[in-house]
Design a protein around this motif. Structure first.
Motif, PDB file in Angstrom:
ATOM      1  N   PRO A 157       0.332  -1.019  -0.063  1.00 30.26           N
ATOM      2  CA  PRO A 157      -0.240   0.180  -0.158  1.00 30.26           C
ATOM      3  C   PRO A 157       0.940   1.661  -0.056  1.00 30.26           C
ATOM      4  CG  PRO A 157       0.076  -0.751   2.593  1.00 30.26           C
ATOM      5  CD  PRO A 157       0.937  -1.834   1.307  1.00 30.26           C
ATOM      6  N   ARG A 187       0.449   5.436   0.442  1.00 31.17           N
ATOM      7  CA  ARG A 187      -0.690   6.621   1.448  1.00 31.17           C
ATOM      8  C   ARG A 187      -1.259   7.585   0.227  1.00 31.17           C
ATOM      9  NH1 ARG A 187      -2.824   7.368   5.907  1.00 31.17           N
ATOM     10  NH2 ARG A 187      -0.429   6.480   7.703  1.00 31.17           N
ATOM     11  N   GLY A 223      -6.082   8.095   0.837  1.00 30.26           N
ATOM     12  CA  GLY A 223      -6.526   7.675   1.556  1.00 30.26           C
ATOM     13  C   GLY A 223      -5.067   6.375   1.412  1.00 30.26           C
ATOM     14  N   ILE A 224      -5.961   4.957   1.840  1.00 37.49           N
ATOM     15  CA  ILE A 224      -4.510   3.918   1.647  1.00 37.49           C
ATOM     16  C   ILE A 224      -4.771   2.901   0.555  1.00 37.49           C
ATOM     17  CG2 ILE A 224      -3.824   1.977   2.705  1.00 37.49           C
ATOM     18  CD1 ILE A 224      -2.784   4.158   4.214  1.00 37.49           C
ATOM     19  N   ASP A 280      -8.580   2.465   0.525  1.00 34.67           N
ATOM     20  CA  ASP A 280      -8.568   2.083   2.021  1.00 34.67           C
ATOM     21  C   ASP A 280      -9.760   0.329   1.925  1.00 34.67           C
ATOM     22  OD1 ASP A 280      -7.983   4.589   3.549  1.00 34.67           O
ATOM     23  OD2 ASP A 280      -9.989   4.637   3.445  1.00 34.67           O
ATOM     24  N   ALA A 322       3.396  10.999  -1.868  1.00 35.54           N
ATOM     25  CA  ALA A 322       2.783   9.844  -1.506  1.00 35.54           C
ATOM     26  C   ALA A 322       4.034   9.072  -0.325  1.00 35.54           C
ATOM     27  CB  ALA A 322       2.073   8.299  -2.848  1.00 35.54           C
ATOM     28  N   GLU A 323       2.831   8.091   0.224  1.00 32.56           N
ATOM     29  CA  GLU A 323       4.407   7.833   1.489  1.00 32.56           C
ATOM     30  C   GLU A 323       3.746   6.069   1.825  1.00 32.56           C
ATOM     31  OE1 GLU A 323       3.498   8.434   5.832  1.00 32.56           O
ATOM     32  OE2 GLU A 323       2.491   9.922   4.634  1.00 32.56           O
ATOM     33  N   ARG A 324       4.707   5.529   1.856  1.00 32.85           N
ATOM     34  CA  ARG A 324       4.953   4.237   2.345  1.00 32.85           C
ATOM     35  C   ARG A 324       4.660   3.528   3.434  1.00 32.85           C
ATOM     36  NH1 ARG A 324       9.999   4.382  -1.281  1.00 32.85           N
ATOM     37  NH2 ARG A 324       9.135   3.269  -2.823  1.00 32.85           N
ATOM     38  N   VAL A 325       3.684   2.893   3.179  1.00 31.31           N
ATOM     39  CA  VAL A 325       2.782   2.915   4.732  1.00 31.31           C
ATOM     40  C   VAL A 325       2.779   1.403   4.603  1.00 31.31           C
ATOM     41  CG1 VAL A 325       1.331   4.248   5.071  1.00 31.31           C
ATOM     42  CG2 VAL A 325       0.227   2.708   3.419  1.00 31.31           C
TER      43      VAL A 325
END
Ligand code: ACO
Length: 209
Positions: free
Chosen positions: A11, A13, A17-18, A87, A206-209
């Protein structure tokens, strides 16, 4: 099994959302049909001219045959057909198609996103995830995206994701009932450096989650 298939990506972010990407499933039928019947105005003018009326082509019962065809192509290594989720919910599709191997090792990429979550970075994130994946694990060297010059959001997606414009294909595709000009965008593996996702992350998109 063909390189890079099947796969789950993300995923990630993004503002909506995710975001995650996974193979299309038979049980996507309900969500796929509900969203596409609702989103006719959002989608139809950008999609290949279809046979038969929109409500019929996008009815619940038209998904199984499309899914089977996509699965067959994927099993033969000719296509990577993904569902986009946000999500955990169905949010659209992203597909790598017409995979040519040998000395070309190229394919096209195409996508659509549910109208209720557009402008949230979903398509850009999905393009970055899939592009990195086919270069790292799918054995491909180039991806091509063709977009109508009027499709401002999609042109923006490709620019943000790191594709470059290569030219104009005149009367290229039978879309929305006519032969439409398309800009050709492309990217090759050499241009992606540490990957398109890493670039989005570095830019704060974006952000890695
Ligand atoms: N005018 C100008 N810019 C716009 C407009 C508009 N009317 N609408 C959206 N945008 C911008 C957004 O602001 C955003 O840019 P920004 O981040 O710089 O602000 C960008 O377009 C969209 O980026 P994302 O949020 O990553 O993309 P999104 O998840 O909204 O999906 C998509 C974009 C896929 C084009 C969606 O609108 C869609 O499904 N459209 C219908 C189907 C379609 O056109 N698919 C693409 C066909 S071409 C191809 O597949 C290669």
């Amino acid at each position: 099994r063909h390189p890079g298939w099947p796969a789950k990506l993300g995923p990630l972010r993004v503002p909506a959302g995710i975001l995650a990407v996974r193979p299309v499933r038979l049980r996507d039928a309900g969500d796929w049909s509900r969203v596409r019947l609702r989103d006719r105005e959002h989608l139809e003018m950008w999609e290949p001219t279809g046979v038969g009326p929109w409500p019929e082509r996008n009815a619940y019962w038209s998904w199984p045959s499309q899914w089977l065809a996509l699965r067959g192509l994927a099993r033969r290594g000719q296509c990577l057909p993904f569902t986009i989720t946000v999500d955990g919910r169905f949010a659209g599709q992203i597909t790598v198609g017409n995979v040519i191997r040998a000395s070309l090792r190229s394919a096209w990429i195409g996508y659509w996103v549910s109208s209720d979550i557009v402008r949230g970075g979903v398509a850009t994130g999905a393009v970055a995830l899939v592009t990195d994946h086919v270069f790292d694990f799918g054995g491909l060297h180039r991806l091509e995206a063709t977009v109508r010059p009027e499709n401002t959001p999609s042109l923006r997606v490709l620019a943000k994701a790191g594709y470059r414009q290569e030219g104009l294909f005149e009367r290229y595709l039978d879309v929305a009932g006519g032969w439409r000009d398309h800009f050709c965008y492309a990217v090759t593996k050499e241009e992606t450096g540490d990957g398109l996702v890493s670039r989005l992350v570095a830019k704060g998109l974006a952000e890695r989650v």
